[in-house]
Enzyme design. Structure first.
Site, PDB file in Angstrom:
ATOM      1  N   SER A  85       0.795  -1.224   0.000  1.00 13.30           N
ATOM      2  CA  SER A  85       0.000   0.000   0.000  1.00 13.30           C
ATOM      3  C   SER A  85       0.825   1.269   0.000  1.00 13.30           C
ATOM      4  CB  SER A  85      -0.922   0.021   1.229  1.00 13.30           C
ATOM      5  OG  SER A  85      -0.161   0.116   2.411  1.00 13.30           O
ATOM      6  N   THR A 204      -3.113   3.064   3.402  1.00 12.79           N
ATOM      7  CA  THR A 204      -2.209   4.202   3.604  1.00 12.79           C
ATOM      8  C   THR A 204      -1.556   4.138   4.971  1.00 12.79           C
ATOM      9  OG1 THR A 204      -3.669   5.549   2.244  1.00 12.79           O
ATOM     10  CG2 THR A 204      -2.231   6.738   3.755  1.00 12.79           C
ATOM     11  N   THR A 222       1.499   7.063   0.725  1.00 10.43           N
ATOM     12  CA  THR A 222       0.713   6.005   0.098  1.00 10.43           C
ATOM     13  C   THR A 222       1.132   5.818  -1.351  1.00 10.43           C
ATOM     14  OG1 THR A 222      -1.555   5.236  -0.327  1.00 10.43           O
ATOM     15  CG2 THR A 222      -1.106   7.566  -0.716  1.00 10.43           C
ATOM     16  N   ARG A 232      -4.469   9.533 -11.002  1.00 15.46           N
ATOM     17  CA  ARG A 232      -5.417   9.691  -9.894  1.00 15.46           C
ATOM     18  C   ARG A 232      -4.678  10.001  -8.600  1.00 15.46           C
ATOM     19  NH1 ARG A 232      -6.160   7.025  -4.646  1.00 15.46           N
ATOM     20  NH2 ARG A 232      -8.351   7.303  -4.069  1.00 15.46           N
ATOM     21  N   VAL A 233      -5.224  10.937  -7.835  1.00 14.22           N
ATOM     22  CA  VAL A 233      -4.701  11.282  -6.518  1.00 14.22           C
ATOM     23  C   VAL A 233      -5.853  11.240  -5.528  1.00 14.22           C
ATOM     24  CG1 VAL A 233      -3.659  13.093  -5.101  1.00 14.22           C
ATOM     25  CG2 VAL A 233      -2.840  12.717  -7.431  1.00 14.22           C
ATOM     26  N   GLY A 234      -5.622  10.598  -4.391  1.00 13.73           N
ATOM     27  CA  GLY A 234      -6.645  10.530  -3.356  1.00 13.73           C
ATOM     28  C   GLY A 234      -6.481  11.619  -2.321  1.00 13.73           C
ATOM     29  N   ASP A 235      -6.849  11.307  -1.096  1.00 14.82           N
ATOM     30  CA  ASP A 235      -6.818  12.309  -0.024  1.00 14.82           C
ATOM     31  C   ASP A 235      -5.458  12.453   0.637  1.00 14.82           C
ATOM     32  OD1 ASP A 235      -7.344   9.610   1.140  1.00 14.82           O
ATOM     33  OD2 ASP A 235      -7.153  10.716   3.008  1.00 14.82           O
ATOM     34  N   THR A 255      -7.609   7.368   6.327  1.00 17.15           N
ATOM     35  CA  THR A 255      -7.287   6.199   5.533  1.00 17.15           C
ATOM     36  C   THR A 255      -8.558   5.699   4.873  1.00 17.15           C
ATOM     37  OG1 THR A 255      -6.275   3.992   5.580  1.00 17.15           O
ATOM     38  CG2 THR A 255      -7.604   4.599   7.468  1.00 17.15           C
ATOM     39  N   GLY A 256      -8.424   5.060   3.719  1.00 21.77           N
ATOM     40  CA  GLY A 256      -9.596   4.519   3.039  1.00 21.77           C
ATOM     41  C   GLY A 256      -9.785   5.112   1.662  1.00 21.77           C
ATOM     42  N   GLY A 258     -10.093   7.643  -0.746  1.00 18.63           N
ATOM     43  CA  GLY A 258      -9.718   9.041  -0.661  1.00 18.63           C
ATOM     44  C   GLY A 258     -10.752  10.008  -1.188  1.00 18.63           C
TER      45      GLY A 258
END
Length: 344
Positions: A85, A204, A222, A232-235, A255-256, A258
């Site tokens: 991860s 993460t 992460t 793509r970019v998450g939180d 976490t999770g 994003g």
């Protein structure tokens, strides 16, 4: 005239003394002695990151700065090929590229982040240098890589044979849906009776620390959602979503999935809830409730999202949307892991 000047000087010094006193009180945990923390604490998402906490604790136990401790701790996870991860060994995007995201935030409110960065083993350290050596907060993609190389980092192949095999197996049945990872995870967990976020699932590392000087910092790292769309970019690298620190109040990280955390500015929401008087656990629960309210109960059952938080007093807490989220803590009493309470 001399008497008036002396009076003004004494008044000014008195005012400065009051201001300095307020700043000292603000910088020290409530309930502790003036200017002295009740004790260092480090907390991270997911129980397997206890080994990262142990590395961070070495710095905290030597009266080191919280941010230094977090950087050292996250290095452990970023370099671990068995953790799919984060960093080296992370699962790639749908094009087979491992891209990493990271951010840091210190006790002064300074912050730095890198997004969609390739070939760099320790993105958390690059994020810190963005904060310390540039006037910017975020660097992305090729620009982030160029900056990292200029700062002395070397290119590393982050795609391990195991991660590449997982990607090639995914390609055989893939519909190239950027959210297929989440669906895949839920199906596998039901079939194998596993909980999201266990050691071999994808997620993460978010870390928060309070040092012996009573100062807070936070960091995240992460490789993002497995088999995501390229770019793509998450939180995780977004200040206010995946991480937020206010040295007067507390800090939070997430976490999770994003996208859901970004939509509620999760970590900032939690810090503001603590400012309003909620405990870390209560504040995390409030953020989780917002995800449910936005999505509805049935849809929320399919979302993996969890938060951890720490306040200025060194109290920690966590909450998740669904069962299975655990976190690791290290204090002067030693390390421990705990399962977070969950909403649905």
């Amino acid at each position: 005239m001399l008497l008036r000047r002396k009076f003004l000087q004494q008044s000014l010094l008195g005012s400065l003394g009051v201001l300095i006193g307020k700043e000292q009180l603000r910088a020290s945990p409530v309930g502790g002695k003036l200017g002295k923390a009740s004790g260092p604490v480090v907390i991270s998402t997911w129980a397997p990151n206890a080994k990262a906490n142990a590395a961070a604790w070495q710095v905290l136990a030597a009266n080191g700065r919280a941010l230094d401790a977090l950087e050292k701790g996250i290095h452990v996870t970023e370099a671990d090929p068995t953790d799919q991860s984060v960093g080296y060994g992370g699962l790639p995007d749908r094009d087979g590229k491992v891209t990493v995201d990271s951010c840091v935030m210190d006790e002064w409110g300074n912050c730095g982040a890198v997004m969609c960065l390739e070939h760099i083993l320790h993105p958390v350290s690059v994020a810190r240098l963005v904060m310390e050596r540039t006037p910017h907060v975020q660097l992305v993609g090729e620009g982030a890589l160029k900056f990292a190389l200029e700062q002395g980092f070397s290119k590393t192949n982050l795609l391990t044979p195991e991660a590449e095999k997982a990607w090639r197996n995914w390609l055989k049945t893939s519909r190239y849906d950027p959210m297929i990872t989440v669906e895949h995870l839920e199906e596998r967990n039901k079939k194998n009776k596993k909980k999201p976020g266990q050691q071999h699932d994808h997620d993460t590392i978010g870390m928060l620390a309070l040092d012996s000087n009573g100062n807070l910092s936070g960091a995240c790292s992460t490789s993002g959602m497995a088999f995501k769309m390229n770019g793509r970019v998450g939180d995780s690298p977004i200040i206010g979503a995946g991480l937020f620190v206010d040295n007067e109040v507390g800090a939070a990280t997430a976490t999770g999935v994003g996208e859901e955390i970004v939509r509620i500015c999760g970590s900032h929401t939690i810090v503001e809830m603590m400012r309003a008087g909620h405990s870390p656990e209560e504040a995390c629960k409030k953020a989780v409730e917002r995800i449910v309210k936005r999505n509805g109960l049935q849809k929320a059952k399919e979302i993996q999202a969890g938060f951890i938080a720490i306040n200025k007093q060194g109290e920690v807490g966590a909450y998740s949307l669904i069962d299975g989220f655990n976190y690791a803590v290290h204090t002067e009493s030693g390390p421990y892991t705990k399962n977070a309470k969950f909403l649905i």
